[in-house]
Scaffold this motif. Structure first.
Motif, PDB file in Angstrom:
ATOM      1  N   ARG A 103       0.863  -1.183   0.000  1.00  0.00           N
ATOM      2  CA  ARG A 103       0.000   0.000   0.000  1.00  0.00           C
ATOM      3  C   ARG A 103       0.898   1.232   0.000  1.00  0.00           C
ATOM      4  NH1 ARG A 103      -3.688  -2.307   4.961  1.00  0.00           N
ATOM      5  NH2 ARG A 103      -4.545  -4.082   3.801  1.00  0.00           N
ATOM      6  N   LEU A 104       0.575   2.191  -0.844  1.00  0.00           N
ATOM      7  CA  LEU A 104       1.374   3.411  -0.972  1.00  0.00           C
ATOM      8  C   LEU A 104       0.475   4.619  -0.757  1.00  0.00           C
ATOM      9  CD1 LEU A 104       4.064   4.837  -1.774  1.00  0.00           C
ATOM     10  CD2 LEU A 104       3.267   4.695  -4.150  1.00  0.00           C
ATOM     11  N   LEU A 105       0.834   5.476   0.195  1.00  0.00           N
ATOM     12  CA  LEU A 105       0.120   6.718   0.460  1.00  0.00           C
ATOM     13  C   LEU A 105       1.060   7.865   0.144  1.00  0.00           C
ATOM     14  CD1 LEU A 105      -2.212   8.444   1.599  1.00  0.00           C
ATOM     15  CD2 LEU A 105      -1.253   8.031   3.891  1.00  0.00           C
ATOM     16  N   VAL A 106       0.650   8.720  -0.803  1.00  0.00           N
ATOM     17  CA  VAL A 106       1.478   9.845  -1.242  1.00  0.00           C
ATOM     18  C   VAL A 106       0.702  11.138  -0.990  1.00  0.00           C
ATOM     19  CG1 VAL A 106       2.733  10.875  -3.161  1.00  0.00           C
ATOM     20  CG2 VAL A 106       2.446   8.385  -3.059  1.00  0.00           C
ATOM     21  N   PHE A 107       1.337  12.053  -0.286  1.00  0.00           N
ATOM     22  CA  PHE A 107       0.725  13.340   0.002  1.00  0.00           C
ATOM     23  C   PHE A 107       1.110  14.357  -1.067  1.00  0.00           C
ATOM     24  CE2 PHE A 107       0.213  11.267   4.047  1.00  0.00           C
ATOM     25  CZ  PHE A 107      -0.986  11.769   4.517  1.00  0.00           C
ATOM     26  N   GLY A 108       0.724  15.608  -0.854  1.00  0.00           N
ATOM     27  CA  GLY A 108       0.973  16.670  -1.816  1.00  0.00           C
ATOM     28  C   GLY A 108       2.445  16.965  -2.016  1.00  0.00           C
ATOM     29  N   ALA A 109       2.800  17.309  -3.249  1.00  0.00           N
ATOM     30  CA  ALA A 109       4.187  17.593  -3.597  1.00  0.00           C
ATOM     31  C   ALA A 109       4.670  18.913  -3.003  1.00  0.00           C
ATOM     32  CB  ALA A 109       4.328  17.626  -5.114  1.00  0.00           C
ATOM     33  N   ALA A 110       3.748  19.848  -2.719  1.00  0.00           N
ATOM     34  CA  ALA A 110       4.088  21.185  -2.206  1.00  0.00           C
ATOM     35  C   ALA A 110       5.101  21.878  -3.113  1.00  0.00           C
ATOM     36  CB  ALA A 110       4.589  21.118  -0.771  1.00  0.00           C
ATOM     37  N   GLY A 155      -4.587  25.923   1.210  1.00  0.00           N
ATOM     38  CA  GLY A 155      -5.705  26.566   1.886  1.00  0.00           C
ATOM     39  C   GLY A 155      -6.778  25.575   2.288  1.00  0.00           C
ATOM     40  N   PRO A 156      -7.709  26.010   3.118  1.00  0.00           N
ATOM     41  CA  PRO A 156      -8.806  25.120   3.534  1.00  0.00           C
ATOM     42  C   PRO A 156      -9.793  24.926   2.387  1.00  0.00           C
ATOM     43  CG  PRO A 156      -9.100  27.303   4.481  1.00  0.00           C
ATOM     44  CD  PRO A 156      -7.782  27.325   3.769  1.00  0.00           C
ATOM     45  N   ARG A 157     -10.304  23.704   2.281  1.00  0.00           N
ATOM     46  CA  ARG A 157     -11.288  23.380   1.245  1.00  0.00           C
ATOM     47  C   ARG A 157     -12.391  22.521   1.852  1.00  0.00           C
ATOM     48  NH1 ARG A 157      -6.501  23.712  -1.442  1.00  0.00           N
ATOM     49  NH2 ARG A 157      -6.517  24.603  -3.528  1.00  0.00           N
ATOM     50  N   ALA A 158     -13.586  22.718   1.334  1.00  0.00           N
ATOM     51  CA  ALA A 158     -14.677  21.814   1.675  1.00  0.00           C
ATOM     52  C   ALA A 158     -14.433  20.509   0.926  1.00  0.00           C
ATOM     53  CB  ALA A 158     -16.006  22.422   1.268  1.00  0.00           C
ATOM     54  N   VAL A 159     -14.684  19.398   1.584  1.00  0.00           N
ATOM     55  CA  VAL A 159     -14.421  18.087   1.002  1.00  0.00           C
ATOM     56  C   VAL A 159     -15.726  17.308   0.907  1.00  0.00           C
ATOM     57  CG1 VAL A 159     -13.196  15.894   1.281  1.00  0.00           C
ATOM     58  CG2 VAL A 159     -12.080  18.026   1.943  1.00  0.00           C
ATOM     59  N   ARG A 160     -15.959  16.720  -0.260  1.00  0.00           N
ATOM     60  CA  ARG A 160     -17.119  15.862  -0.483  1.00  0.00           C
ATOM     61  C   ARG A 160     -16.616  14.519  -0.995  1.00  0.00           C
ATOM     62  NH1 ARG A 160     -18.436  19.469   2.091  1.00  0.00           N
ATOM     63  NH2 ARG A 160     -19.836  21.165   1.592  1.00  0.00           N
ATOM     64  N   PHE A 161     -17.127  13.445  -0.427  1.00  0.00           N
ATOM     65  CA  PHE A 161     -16.746  12.119  -0.912  1.00  0.00           C
ATOM     66  C   PHE A 161     -17.521  11.819  -2.181  1.00  0.00           C
ATOM     67  CE2 PHE A 161     -15.864  11.816   3.696  1.00  0.00           C
ATOM     68  CZ  PHE A 161     -14.494  11.641   3.592  1.00  0.00           C
ATOM     69  N   THR A 162     -16.826  11.328  -3.189  1.00  0.00           N
ATOM     70  CA  THR A 162     -17.442  11.044  -4.483  1.00  0.00           C
ATOM     71  C   THR A 162     -17.628   9.554  -4.718  1.00  0.00           C
ATOM     72  OG1 THR A 162     -15.277  11.059  -5.556  1.00  0.00           O
ATOM     73  CG2 THR A 162     -16.485  13.146  -5.489  1.00  0.00           C
ATOM     74  N   GLU A 189      -7.568  21.445   5.573  1.00  0.00           N
ATOM     75  CA  GLU A 189      -6.372  22.059   4.987  1.00  0.00           C
ATOM     76  C   GLU A 189      -5.846  21.159   3.868  1.00  0.00           C
ATOM     77  OE1 GLU A 189      -4.981  25.072   5.663  1.00  0.00           O
ATOM     78  OE2 GLU A 189      -6.633  25.417   7.059  1.00  0.00           O
ATOM     79  N   CYS A 190      -5.639  21.740   2.702  1.00  0.00           N
ATOM     80  CA  CYS A 190      -5.119  21.023   1.539  1.00  0.00           C
ATOM     81  C   CYS A 190      -4.029  21.876   0.895  1.00  0.00           C
ATOM     82  CB  CYS A 190      -6.228  20.765   0.522  1.00  0.00           C
ATOM     83  SG  CYS A 190      -7.547  19.707   1.148  1.00  0.00           S
ATOM     84  N   ASP A 191      -3.109  21.239   0.189  1.00  0.00           N
ATOM     85  CA  ASP A 191      -2.042  22.001  -0.458  1.00  0.00           C
ATOM     86  C   ASP A 191      -2.159  21.996  -1.976  1.00  0.00           C
ATOM     87  OD1 ASP A 191      -0.723  19.552  -1.334  1.00  0.00           O
ATOM     88  OD2 ASP A 191      -0.013  19.367   0.720  1.00  0.00           O
ATOM     89  N   GLY A 192      -3.279  21.536  -2.513  1.00  0.00           N
ATOM     90  CA  GLY A 192      -3.459  21.560  -3.954  1.00  0.00           C
ATOM     91  C   GLY A 192      -4.587  20.656  -4.400  1.00  0.00           C
ATOM     92  N   THR A 193      -4.648  20.463  -5.707  1.00  0.00           N
ATOM     93  CA  THR A 193      -5.670  19.605  -6.313  1.00  0.00           C
ATOM     94  C   THR A 193      -5.034  18.791  -7.432  1.00  0.00           C
ATOM     95  OG1 THR A 193      -6.298  21.319  -7.895  1.00  0.00           O
ATOM     96  CG2 THR A 193      -7.521  21.251  -5.807  1.00  0.00           C
ATOM     97  N   SER A 203      -3.988  15.472  -1.439  1.00  0.00           N
ATOM     98  CA  SER A 203      -3.432  16.791  -1.157  1.00  0.00           C
ATOM     99  C   SER A 203      -3.881  17.296   0.208  1.00  0.00           C
ATOM    100  CB  SER A 203      -3.838  17.784  -2.249  1.00  0.00           C
ATOM    101  OG  SER A 203      -5.236  17.953  -2.250  1.00  0.00           O
ATOM    102  N   VAL A 204      -4.517  16.439   0.985  1.00  0.00           N
ATOM    103  CA  VAL A 204      -4.905  16.808   2.346  1.00  0.00           C
ATOM    104  C   VAL A 204      -3.626  17.102   3.121  1.00  0.00           C
ATOM    105  CG1 VAL A 204      -5.910  15.959   4.494  1.00  0.00           C
ATOM    106  CG2 VAL A 204      -7.073  15.549   2.324  1.00  0.00           C
ATOM    107  N   HIS A 205      -3.581  18.262   3.738  1.00  0.00           N
ATOM    108  CA  HIS A 205      -2.373  18.726   4.430  1.00  0.00           C
ATOM    109  C   HIS A 205      -2.548  18.559   5.942  1.00  0.00           C
ATOM    110  CE1 HIS A 205       1.428  20.940   3.974  1.00  0.00           C
ATOM    111  NE2 HIS A 205       1.140  21.470   5.150  1.00  0.00           N
ATOM    112  N   GLU A 206      -3.020  17.406   6.334  1.00  0.00           N
ATOM    113  CA  GLU A 206      -3.243  17.056   7.734  1.00  0.00           C
ATOM    114  C   GLU A 206      -2.744  15.623   7.939  1.00  0.00           C
ATOM    115  OE1 GLU A 206      -4.523  19.163   9.827  1.00  0.00           O
ATOM    116  OE2 GLU A 206      -5.869  20.494   8.731  1.00  0.00           O
TER     117      GLU A 206
END
Length: 192
Positions: free
Chosen positions: A80-87, A108-115, A133-137, A170-173
């Motif tokens: 299993r591989l979990l990769v966060f935002g590149a920043a 910045g903070p973003r509203a999150v909806r599960f798809t 808090e997210c660092d991108g999309t 890109s979740v920054h948490e």
């Protein structure tokens, strides 16, 4: 059941204490270890923290590229591989993954909806989904979007490859304890 995580970074991180507190052993994997072809480890999961492509924070990106084939085999064989935002604004920050991923850096903070319904949605269990808090999309990618902004900007994607899975976010948490306890444990470890 075995619980073992490799945390990829240049120096030890406090993140490892959270992983261990969730019941898994955690091994720090430096860029030199990662890029060395004769180094081997056995893990349930590998985690690449936020900022891996930003040279201000880390020198990890060249090592990820050097070991891209091993990373792909690890996932194919059940890892299993979990990769966060590149920043980073680099267009090629995720070119070491076996799937295409395009990332736009924007903190910045973003509203999150599960798809999609997925056990990996627990990544942000306990967080206020109206302001994560997210660092991108990820405007384009070769996986399935599990979570996005209300405007449809992908924030969490997954792709099963062989017997394993890649999650890119890109979740920054820090991930939730619930997620780490589940993601870090399996019936067996996979050779890296």
């Amino acid at each position: 059941m075995t619980c073992r995580v490799g945390l990829l970074w240049d120096t030890p991180l406090i993140f490892s204490r959270l992983i261990e507190d969730c019941g898994a052993s955690c091994e720090a994997i430096t860029p030199h270890m990662l890029a060395t072809p004769f180094w081997r480890g056995r893990f349930v999961a590998l985690i690449v923290p936020t900022g891996f492509a930003n040279p201000t924070y880390s020198k990890l990106l060249p090592a990820l590229r050097a070991s891209s084939g091993r990373i792909e085999r690890f996932v194919e064989n059940g890892g299993r591989l979990l990769v966060f935002g590149a920043a980073s604004t680099r267009q090629d920050a995720y070119d070491w993954l076996p799937i295409p991923v395009t990332y736009v850096h924007s903190y910045g903070p973003r509203a999150v909806r599960f798809t999609a319904d997925s056990p990996y949605n627990s990544l942000i269990s306990g967080y206020d989904l109206n302001a994560v808090e997210c660092d991108g999309t990820f405007p384009s990618h070769g996986g399935e979007t599990l979570a996005a902004t209300p405007d449809g900007e992908a924030l969490l994607i997954s792709k099963e490859i062989g017997e394993g899975v890649i999650l890119v976010t890109s979740v920054h948490e820090y991930p939730s304890r619930e997620f780490l306890a589940e993601f870090s444990c399996a019936d067996r470890e996979t050779l890296f």
